[in-house]
Design an enzyme around this catalytic site. Structure first.
Site, PDB file in Angstrom:
ATOM      1  N   ASP A  78     -30.872  30.983   8.720  1.00 23.03           N
ATOM      2  CA  ASP A  78     -31.612  31.681   7.670  1.00 23.03           C
ATOM      3  C   ASP A  78     -30.997  31.364   6.305  1.00 23.03           C
ATOM      4  O   ASP A  78     -29.975  30.674   6.223  1.00 23.03           O
ATOM      5  CB  ASP A  78     -31.681  33.182   7.967  1.00 23.03           C
ATOM      6  CG  ASP A  78     -30.357  33.898   7.778  1.00 23.03           C
ATOM      7  OD1 ASP A  78     -29.306  33.228   7.759  1.00 23.03           O
ATOM      8  OD2 ASP A  78     -30.363  35.135   7.667  1.00 23.03           O
ATOM      9  N   SER A 116     -31.113  37.749   2.629  1.00 25.90           N
ATOM     10  CA  SER A 116     -31.124  37.218   3.990  1.00 25.90           C
ATOM     11  C   SER A 116     -32.444  36.511   4.278  1.00 25.90           C
ATOM     12  O   SER A 116     -32.802  35.565   3.589  1.00 25.90           O
ATOM     13  CB  SER A 116     -30.834  38.338   4.982  1.00 25.90           C
ATOM     14  OG  SER A 116     -30.650  37.827   6.287  1.00 25.90           O
ATOM     15  N   ASP A 134     -29.130  32.716   3.942  1.00 32.92           N
ATOM     16  CA  ASP A 134     -27.724  32.943   3.608  1.00 32.92           C
ATOM     17  C   ASP A 134     -26.795  32.599   4.769  1.00 32.92           C
ATOM     18  O   ASP A 134     -25.596  32.881   4.719  1.00 32.92           O
ATOM     19  CB  ASP A 134     -27.486  34.371   3.133  1.00 32.92           C
ATOM     20  CG  ASP A 134     -27.661  35.408   4.222  1.00 32.92           C
ATOM     21  OD1 ASP A 134     -28.571  35.245   5.054  1.00 32.92           O
ATOM     22  OD2 ASP A 134     -26.898  36.398   4.242  1.00 32.92           O
ATOM     23  N   ASP A 153     -26.264  33.599   7.882  1.00 30.07           N
ATOM     24  CA  ASP A 153     -25.565  34.509   8.786  1.00 30.07           C
ATOM     25  C   ASP A 153     -26.298  34.643  10.121  1.00 30.07           C
ATOM     26  O   ASP A 153     -25.742  35.150  11.085  1.00 30.07           O
ATOM     27  CB  ASP A 153     -25.302  35.875   8.151  1.00 30.07           C
ATOM     28  CG  ASP A 153     -26.562  36.625   7.750  1.00 30.07           C
ATOM     29  OD1 ASP A 153     -27.672  36.072   7.882  1.00 30.07           O
ATOM     30  OD2 ASP A 153     -26.431  37.775   7.281  1.00 30.07           O
TER      31      ASP A 153
END
Length: 564
Positions: free
Chosen positions: A295, A140, A297, A299
């Site tokens: 961010d 993340s 990834d 999400d």
């Protein structure tokens, strides 16, 4: 674990990866102990840790061990396939392929994305492809030295506690992570146990994203700047905005390409204003009306808009969530009477007030979007409620449940539509937010964190939480304590001594409910070596709320720093 014994086991392994063996020789005793004193654990975001050698690090061997446990977990459920995605971090592609090699050796087919993909698309792909589980290799918004192994069930949601425990048990049964069986990728392809997925899933996902749109009566010429912060969101977010008719979208080119070092930011985290620096610089030159940052990834998403002075202001997660919730409930007339909004226990109470205005029920879950995804699944099965929106203070939002995790692609599109809606009415998002404050009260929140690494740090975090749990607080920040919520014992204890049961999974979290709608909550992070303390207050004006928040933070911070 006897860390020295574990270290020797690795050193004595003849076929260990050469680069990992070299790294071992460079570590001092304290670093070696931290690398071997335990195994990586599953927290709110799955298995996540620093890259490097050791049982407490992310490397091909700990990934293989996790993959072996996952394969057994799938087979125990009579399943036969998984989907694997990965982000732009160091070794992400390697870890994805290693996961497929282990799964294939166990007879479990792996659908692997052929290049970088966001976490929410992985969640979507699990159900779209009819798979039995999913994995995304990501850490993340953590620093570059981290990576992770996030697991999803057949519903596309992160593993909730009961399922995670089953998988953890299976992972722990793998006696030696250095001896996990693998199969060559080419052989797996020939045997139908490895398939590469690409644009077909992209297209299905993008079509679903367009389905969240609520209005075309908006200003689609609004100037937008987008930055994926060197992560995976670039193609999908820009395509989604284009398909929705936004004609004035530009990229922060220096941050458009994947980069595992995230070299243009101190941290690739849209929760932090510094992540918007280049977007703000470009926005000042072009007069952009909305900045969007995701961010690595994809999400989490952050939004920034210009204030009256022309300087950009980054909306925090609670503010963006409140604006989105109000917009969705005001515009979506098709939502039934049993609509429900789901948030976490550390998310602003402002959402509850907004939901109530529109006749929507609010449900609180523990921190972690897996709990929101779990509730969506339950409500779809029972018909008890209809999901309307889900969010958490840490910049995670879900508009539609075709994904079962926070989705920055959906949220980017909804954020743009919402801003364009308010622009056409003559408001910026900051002005629209002010109207919500005037209507519902000035809810202001804050969060402090204490980073404590290693075994000593973990032990101190536990002592701090226990000290608050065991102290009978009467007041905090000048506000009376009305109740203490101990999520480890599942008890809500009121000031008069009466108790009631909290019907949520057990967790090492303590929350204090204060008068005047105030509260604070202590919670060890599930993904980082941190203790986090969240605060919330409310009053009839901004200055009073700021004063309440400052007093509360100061007193609580003093108490936790006093613990040895």
């Amino acid at each position: 674990m006897d860390w020295k014994k574990e270290l020797n086991r690795w050193k004595e392994e003849e076929n260990i990866d050469g680069s990992l063996k070299e790294q071992l020789e460079l570590l001092d005793e304290a670093e070696l102990e931290d690398a071997f004193y335990k195994e990586l654990e599953f927290g709110t975001g799955g298995m996540r840790g620093k890259l490097g050698p050791g049982t407490n690090r992310m490397n091909v061997y700990t990934v293989r061990k996790a993959a072996k446990g996952l394969a057994e977990y799938v087979k125990n459920k009579k399943g036969d396939s998984i989907v694997i995605a990965y982000d732009s971090r160091y070794l992400s592609e390697t870890f994805a392929v290693e996961t497929a090699r282990v799964a294939g050796a166990e007879g479990v087919k792996a659908y692997v994305f052929s290049s970088l993909r966001p976490t929410p698309e992985l969640s979507f792909a699990v159900r779209h492809l009819g798979a039995d589980a999913g994995v995304v290799i990501t850490a993340s918004h953590n620093p570059p030295e981290y990576n992770g192994f996030k697991v999803y069930n057949e519903d596309g949601g992160q593993l909730p506690p009961a399922e995670a425990e089953k998988m953890i048990t299976l992972v722990q049964k793998v006696e030696n992570e250095l001896e996990v069986d693998t199969e060559e990728a080419g052989t797996l392809e020939e045997n139908g146990l490895l398939a590469w997925v690409d644009t077909d899933v992209d297209e299905a996902y993008l079509e679903a994203v367009q389905g969240i749109r609520l209005s075309d009566d908006i200003d689609k010429d609004m100037s937008i700047i987008f930055t994926p912060l060197h992560g995976t969101a670039h193609p999908l977010v820009t395509d989604s905005l284009k398909r929705a008719g936004f004609t004035n979208v530009s990229l922060v080119e220096a941050q458009a390409e994947p980069d595992p070092e995230f070299s243009t930011v101190a941290s690739p985290n849209p929760e932090e204003t510094q992540a918007f620096t280049l977007a703000m610089e470009k926005g000042q030159k072009t007069g952009a009306e909305l900045l969007i940052a995701t961010d690595p990834d994809a999400d989490r998403v952050g939004l920034a808009v210009p204030g009256e002075d022309g300087e950009y202001r980054v909306l925090n997660g609670n503010q963006t969530g409140a604006l989105m919730l109000d917009y969705i409930l005001s515009q979506n007339e098709e939502l039934p009477d049993n609509k429900i909004m789901i948030k976490t226990i550390v998310t602003s109470e402002m959402g509850r007030a907004i939901a109530s205005k529109y006749g929507a029920r609010t449900l609180d879950t523990l921190t972690g979007f897996k709990f929101i995804g779990e509730k969506i699944r339950e409500f779809e099965a029972s018909g008890e409620a209809t999901f309307a929106f889900g969010y958490e203070e840490s910049y995670g939002y879900l508009v539609s449940s075709f994904v079962r995790d926070k989705d920055a692609v959906q949220a980017s599109l909804m954020g743009a539509e919402m801003a364009a809606h308010w622009k056409k009415k003559g408001y910026t998002l900051l002005e629209a937010l002010e109207e919500l404050y005037k209507e519902h009260g000035y809810y202001i929140e804050g969060m402090d964190s204490l980073k404590l690494e290693g075994r000593a740090g973990t032990e101190k975090i536990a002592r701090i939480v226990d000290s608050f749990r065991e102290t009978e607080l009467k007041k905090a920040g000048g506000l009376e304590v009305l109740a203490t919520e101990d999520y480890q014992s599942s008890e809500r204890i009121f000031a008069d001594g009466t108790k009631e049961t909290i019907h949520l999974p057990k967790s090492n979290v303590v929350k204090f409910i204060l008068e005047e709608d105030g509260w604070f909550c202590l919670r060890p992070s599930g993904t980082e070596p941190k203790l986090k303390c969240y605060y919330g207050v409310k009053s009839g004006n901004r200055e009073r709320s700021k004063e309440l928040l400052e007093a509360l933070r100061a007193e609580v911070s003093e108490k936790w720093h006093a613990v040895n």
